[in-house]
Design an enzyme around this catalytic site. Structure first.
Site, PDB file in Angstrom:
ATOM      1  CG  ASP A  81     -22.323  65.493 -51.965  1.00  0.00           C
ATOM      2  OD1 ASP A  81     -21.754  65.612 -53.074  1.00  0.00           O
ATOM      3  OD2 ASP A  81     -21.818  64.881 -51.010  1.00  0.00           O
ATOM      4  CG  ASP A 112     -19.098  65.713 -57.627  1.00  0.00           C
ATOM      5  OD1 ASP A 112     -20.160  65.379 -57.069  1.00  0.00           O
ATOM      6  OD2 ASP A 112     -18.167  66.288 -57.027  1.00  0.00           O
TER       7      ASP A 112
END
Ligand SMILES: *[C@@H]1O[C@H](CO)[C@@H](O)[C@H](O)[C@H]1NC(C)=O
Ligand SMILES: *[C@@H]1O[C@H](CO)[C@@H](O)[C@H](O)[C@H]1NC(C)=O
Ligand SMILES: *[C@@H]1O[C@H](CO)[C@@H](O)[C@H](O)[C@H]1NC(C)=O
Length: 484
Positions: A166, A363
């Site tokens: 992440d 991201d």
């Protein structure tokens, strides 16, 4: 003959009279989408079975001292969906939760409220130990983080577990025995008693003091991380050894989560790749890391590498920081183009303002790129103008408002979509990174979406097949079109 050609090119490009726009190789204005291959892939993913007991990541041949394999969610978990449309809709719903979670966390950071301060009164409170660190309890149906997983060893001797990768958060953690509340995971729950390297952190350590939310009990550090969409993890903050392939790193601060809820279905925990001081790259003192994301429907693996230099053909862009949110990786984007025509999007659409709002981040966990509404409309309208020849589908499909019926076609030519960076640099996306199948019948949608938030996000659909390198030492982001 060849020599003459080379000589001519040299002569031509080194002439000071030639303006730079003329010597730059013109990027193609269109790209070809292999429709048949994309449809075949949608059928393949439904029939492929999950790889259950993958061996702990085999070290691949790279020049990186630390490298680990990446796997897609579906290659590990398989899918219970029987048609590709329902799989797509489930993914897009998860993606919306992810984006809500990122924007909520940014809003809270900008407004100076820690995420954990939000405690809806009607929700239950987690009791952990004698005192309590509180967090809202929600059902496990809210899912957001993580389309890409890796396998790491934790402890001494290492226990191999899947973790979500992440870039949108910093704190590393795994579910830990004894569980007050653990969700189901594929591997056995990590038991600190089985590890000789497990060391609780004292409250006065810099790791403990770097946490956004911590508590001190009997001089040992407790952590809590809330992801903004209701999921969270609470437990002891400790140091442990982490093993990637044949290399291992000692004394990595990780959360030993005794109370965990929410998103991370199947994985044992999370490896935080964000820009904050507790993230895995920061703790490794890595000067860079890079990943290459394979197609979401692919069952092949790619790699996450630390400290490997980007190749010379990389397209580089500034890596910017937001003083209100050191976790996110902001990109210095100067514009976008469709079919070789720059869109008229004001610079402010991609800029971080003084309060810490706005800007565009890269991201790994968000799927579909989100742009501010005006920027999105400008992009979409240009794409629609360039695809008048293709049969369109009238209705919106989840996030997507621009879809086509490409059934019966084996390939189509569409306008090129490019990101532009300062210094005239350009990254042209492959067609399959922006026109994606939503079923197995030939319906394809333009895979960008608008967001009501000021924060724009470059998602993993657009990053697929491109090695994305975060150069922390010189604050740049490198994109290398490759095949993973
Ligand atoms: C705190 O430490 C003492 C002494 O090590 C121990 O007896 C006690 O059980 C601990 N309390 C908690 C809440 O862990
Ligand atoms: C990273 O740097 C810090 C401070 O210099 C040092 O204490 C730590 O051992 C280093 N970590 C690694 C994995 O090299
Ligand atoms: C698509 O929408 C337009 C305008 O709303 C309408 O006139 C047209 O009949 C629709 N076409 C189909 C195939 O539904």
């Amino acid at each position: 003959m060849q020599l003459y050609v080379i000589f001519f090119i040299l002569l031509f490009t080194s002439s000071p009279l030639v303006s730079s726009s003329r010597i730059l190789p013109k990027k193609p204005k269109t790209a070809v989408l292999d429709v048949a291959a994309a449809i075949a892939q949608t059928k393949h993913v439904l029939s492929s079975s999950p790889k259950t007991a993958l061996p702990a990541n085999h070290q691949q041949k790279t020049d990186s001292p630390f490298s680990m394999q990446l796997h897609t969610r579906t290659s590990i978990q398989g899918t219970t969906h029987t048609d590709y449309r329902s799989l797509t809709l489930a993914r897009l719903e998860r993606d919306s939760a992810r984006v809500r979670s990122l924007t909520t966390r940014l809003d809270l950071a900008v407004n100076g409220i820690a995420t954990s301060d939000l405690k809806p009164l009607d929700e239950a409170v987690v009791e952990f130990g004698a005192e309590s660190i509180q967090g809202p309890i929600v059902s496990g149906t809210s899912q957001g983080s993580g389309e890409y997983f890796s396998r790491v060893g934790i402890g001494t001797p290492p226990s191999d577990v899947y973790v979500v990768l992440d870039t949108g958060s910093d704190v590393n953690w795994v579910q830990c025995a004894p569980c007050a509340d653990c969700y189901q995971q594929a591997d056995p729950i990590f038991d600190p008693a089985s590890s000789s390297s497990f060391t609780p952190l004292n409250c006065k350590t810099k790791q403990c003091m770097s946490l956004d939310v911590s508590e001190c009990r009997n001089d040992t550090c407790l952590y809590e991380v809330s992801y903004g969409d209701g999921s969270y993890t609470v437990g002891d903050f400790v140091t442990e050894s982490i093993t990637l392939g044949s290399a291992s790193v000692d004394n990595v601060a990780v959360g030993c989560g005794h109370t965990n809820e929410g998103l991370f279905i199947g994985a044992a925990g999370l490896l935080g790749l964000g820009g904050g001081s507790l993230s895995f790259p920061a703790q490794l003192n890595a000067t860079s890391f890079s990943y290459c994301l394979v197609d979401r429907d692919s069952d092949s693996a790619s790699t996450l590498e630390f400290d490997s230099a980007p190749p010379p053909n990389a397209v580089t862009a500034p890596l910017l920081r937001n003083h209100e949110m050191d976790t996110f990786y902001y990109l210095g984007l100067s514009g976008m183009s469709v079919g070789g025509e720059l869109l008229s999007i004001p610079d402010s659409a991609f800029r971080i303002d003084e309060s810490g709002n706005g800007g565009i981040i890269v991201d790994s966990g968000t799927a579909v790129t989100r742009l501010q509404t005006e920027a999105y409309h400008s992009l979409r309208d240009a794409f629609v103008r360039g695809t008048r020849g293709l049969p369109s589908v009238n209705s919106s499909i989840s996030l997507f408002d621009t879809c086509y019926d490409l059934s019966g076609k084996s390939s189509v030519e569409v306008p090129t979509v490019s990101f532009h960076f300062p210094g005239g640099k350009e990254l042209s996306l492959p067609a399959k990174n922006y026109l994606i199948p939503v079923d197995s019948d030939g319906t394809f949608c333009f895979a960008f979406a608008s967001t009501a938030s000021s924060l724009s996000i470059i998602g993993n659909v657009q990053q697929q097949g491109i090695r994305v390198g975060f150069n922390l030492a010189d604050s740049s982001i490198a994109f290398v079109p490759s095949t993973c």
